[in-house]
Design a protein around this motif. Structure first.
Motif, PDB file in Angstrom:
ATOM      1  N   GLN A  95      47.391 102.284  53.028  1.00 37.42           N
ATOM      2  CA  GLN A  95      48.410 101.898  53.998  1.00 37.42           C
ATOM      3  C   GLN A  95      49.628 101.222  53.386  1.00 37.42           C
ATOM      4  O   GLN A  95      49.515 100.372  52.507  1.00 37.42           O
TER       5      GLN A  95
ATOM      6  N   PHE B  44      41.871 103.598  54.745  1.00 35.33           N
ATOM      7  CA  PHE B  44      41.363 104.427  55.830  1.00 35.33           C
ATOM      8  C   PHE B  44      40.411 105.493  55.289  1.00 35.33           C
ATOM      9  O   PHE B  44      40.535 105.925  54.144  1.00 35.33           O
TER      10      PHE B  44
ATOM     11  N   TYR C 146      38.406  96.838  60.488  1.00 33.84           N
ATOM     12  CA  TYR C 146      39.516  96.161  61.150  1.00 33.84           C
ATOM     13  C   TYR C 146      39.351  96.059  62.660  1.00 33.84           C
ATOM     14  O   TYR C 146      39.137  97.055  63.346  1.00 33.84           O
TER      15      TYR C 146
ATOM     16  N   ASP D  47      52.368 105.702  54.886  1.00 35.02           N
ATOM     17  CA  ASP D  47      51.020 105.734  54.319  1.00 35.02           C
ATOM     18  C   ASP D  47      50.851 106.969  53.431  1.00 35.02           C
ATOM     19  O   ASP D  47      51.562 107.964  53.592  1.00 35.02           O
TER      20      ASP D  47
ATOM     21  N   HIS E  74      52.049  98.730  54.711  1.00 31.39           N
ATOM     22  CA  HIS E  74      52.225  97.775  55.801  1.00 31.39           C
ATOM     23  C   HIS E  74      53.450  96.896  55.563  1.00 31.39           C
ATOM     24  O   HIS E  74      53.617  95.852  56.188  1.00 31.39           O
TER      25      HIS E  74
ATOM     26  N   GLY F  30      45.535  98.332  54.107  1.00 31.13           N
ATOM     27  CA  GLY F  30      44.227  98.813  54.521  1.00 31.13           C
ATOM     28  C   GLY F  30      43.839 100.094  53.813  1.00 31.13           C
ATOM     29  O   GLY F  30      44.683 100.788  53.229  1.00 31.13           O
TER      30      GLY F  30
ATOM     31  N   GLN G 269      39.947  96.481  55.981  1.00 34.03           N
ATOM     32  CA  GLN G 269      41.127  95.638  55.911  1.00 34.03           C
ATOM     33  C   GLN G 269      41.383  95.098  54.509  1.00 34.03           C
ATOM     34  O   GLN G 269      40.459  94.731  53.780  1.00 34.03           O
TER      35      GLN G 269
ATOM     36  N   ALA H 219      40.030 110.126  58.097  1.00 33.89           N
ATOM     37  CA  ALA H 219      41.277 110.170  58.861  1.00 33.89           C
ATOM     38  C   ALA H 219      41.675 111.596  59.194  1.00 33.89           C
ATOM     39  O   ALA H 219      41.480 112.520  58.406  1.00 33.89           O
TER      40      ALA H 219
ATOM     41  N   TRP I 126      46.297 105.149  61.615  1.00 33.58           N
ATOM     42  CA  TRP I 126      45.375 104.115  62.070  1.00 33.58           C
ATOM     43  C   TRP I 126      44.830 104.353  63.471  1.00 33.58           C
ATOM     44  O   TRP I 126      43.883 103.695  63.904  1.00 33.58           O
ATOM     45  N   LYS I 127      45.393 105.320  64.174  1.00 36.25           N
ATOM     46  CA  LYS I 127      44.883 105.640  65.501  1.00 36.25           C
ATOM     47  C   LYS I 127      43.723 106.630  65.473  1.00 36.25           C
ATOM     48  O   LYS I 127      43.135 106.929  66.510  1.00 36.25           O
TER      49      LYS I 127
ATOM     50  N   GLU J 281      39.199 101.548  59.375  1.00 37.38           N
ATOM     51  CA  GLU J 281      39.990 100.917  58.318  1.00 37.38           C
ATOM     52  C   GLU J 281      39.253  99.726  57.718  1.00 37.38           C
ATOM     53  O   GLU J 281      38.811  98.831  58.436  1.00 37.38           O
TER      54      GLU J 281
END
Length: 267
Positions: free
Chosen positions: A249, A129, A175, A102, A251, A127, A151, A132, A144-145, A149
């Motif tokens: 992101q 974010f 998300y 990312d 992905h 995504g 989507q 963050a 992402w934790k 986000e």
């Protein structure tokens, strides 16, 4: 009818004609000015945006100016590129195992509006974010934790569109928590315009010109949503940072971003 009256009517008529022509010309000129404003090149600011305090986060050529890799000092050396004046995630062909990682803004933002355009390949997933935190090191955590986000998804072909609840994993959604309503995302290969407003805990998602959701961080409703989502076990997600990075992101799919602009607001 005498000659004087004919002459008077002719003069009045001509005056009206000229006034109408001038009015029409002014309308045409105004219309042309509007069209010029609408058709500005990608990755530039309109005069109205400049006056309103918007800043570019990508100039169409140099992503390194405002972006770096998550938990990295510089921009990723692989997995990301610039293609046709857009920042592109290069698909890895291995799903979530993206090979570039990312990217995040070099600056943190607290109260702001973000707008950009994105498109994905067929079956693509990504995504955006915001707020963050960066958790690096051996015991670090992925972006992402820690961050809400918005989507990005090809709703027609990616299976995530049918997972979650009530479409809360489809494009424009918060998300796994709140679906985008109406669901108005364009299909793969087509550009989507989005805007995210973050102000003192209030967050609003816009997609293709329509407001699609609104929620409020740090409230009891927020805590309940987190508890009922996949993020319940992630320490710190409930207490999202009040200031943080913007992230894009990787992905594992081809995704393009352009016209990335941000406007900061005072508290």
């Amino acid at each position: 009818m005498n000659t004087s009256r004919v002459l008077l009517l002719a003069i009045v008529g001509c005056g009206l004609f000229l006034t109408g022509c001038q009015s029409s010309e002014k309308k045409d000129e105004n219309h042309k000015e509007e069209k010029v404003e609408e058709n500005i090149p990608d990755n530039t600011l309109t005069e109205a945006e400049k006056e309103d305090g918007w800043k570019l986060l990508f100039n169409g050529e140099d992503p390194e100016e405002h972006w770096r890799g998550y938990c990295k000092d510089g921009f990723p050396e692989k997995g990301w590129t610039v293609e046709n004046s857009a920042i592109k995630v290069i698909g890895s062909g291995a799903g979530e195992a993206g090979h570039g990682g990312d990217i995040i803004s070099k600056k943190k933002y607290r109260n702001f509006e973000l707008k950009l355009e994105w498109k994905v390949e067929k079956g693509g997933n990504s995504g955006i974010f915001y707020l963050a935190e960066e958790q690096c090191g051996e015991e670090g955590e992925p972006i992402w934790k820690s961050a809400p986000e918005m989507q990005i998804l090809d709703n027609e072909n990616h299976p995530d569109a049918r997972l979650g609840e009530n479409g809360n994993r489809q494009a424009g959604a918060l998300y796994d928590m709140i679906p985008a309503e109406p669901q108005n995302a364009n299909t793969h290969g087509e550009w989507n315009e989005v805007r995210i407003l973050v102000y003192q805990g209030t967050v609003v998602h816009f997609q293709n010109g329509e407001k699609v959701l609104e929620y409020h961080l740090w409230t009891d409703d927020w805590k309940e949503m987190v508890a009922n989502s996949k993020f319940d076990d992630f320490e710190g997600f409930t207490d999202v940072a009040k200031e943080g990075y913007i992230g894009l992101q990787d992905h594992g799919n081809d995704v393009w971003f352009r016209n990335i602009k941000v406007k900061e607001m005072t508290n």
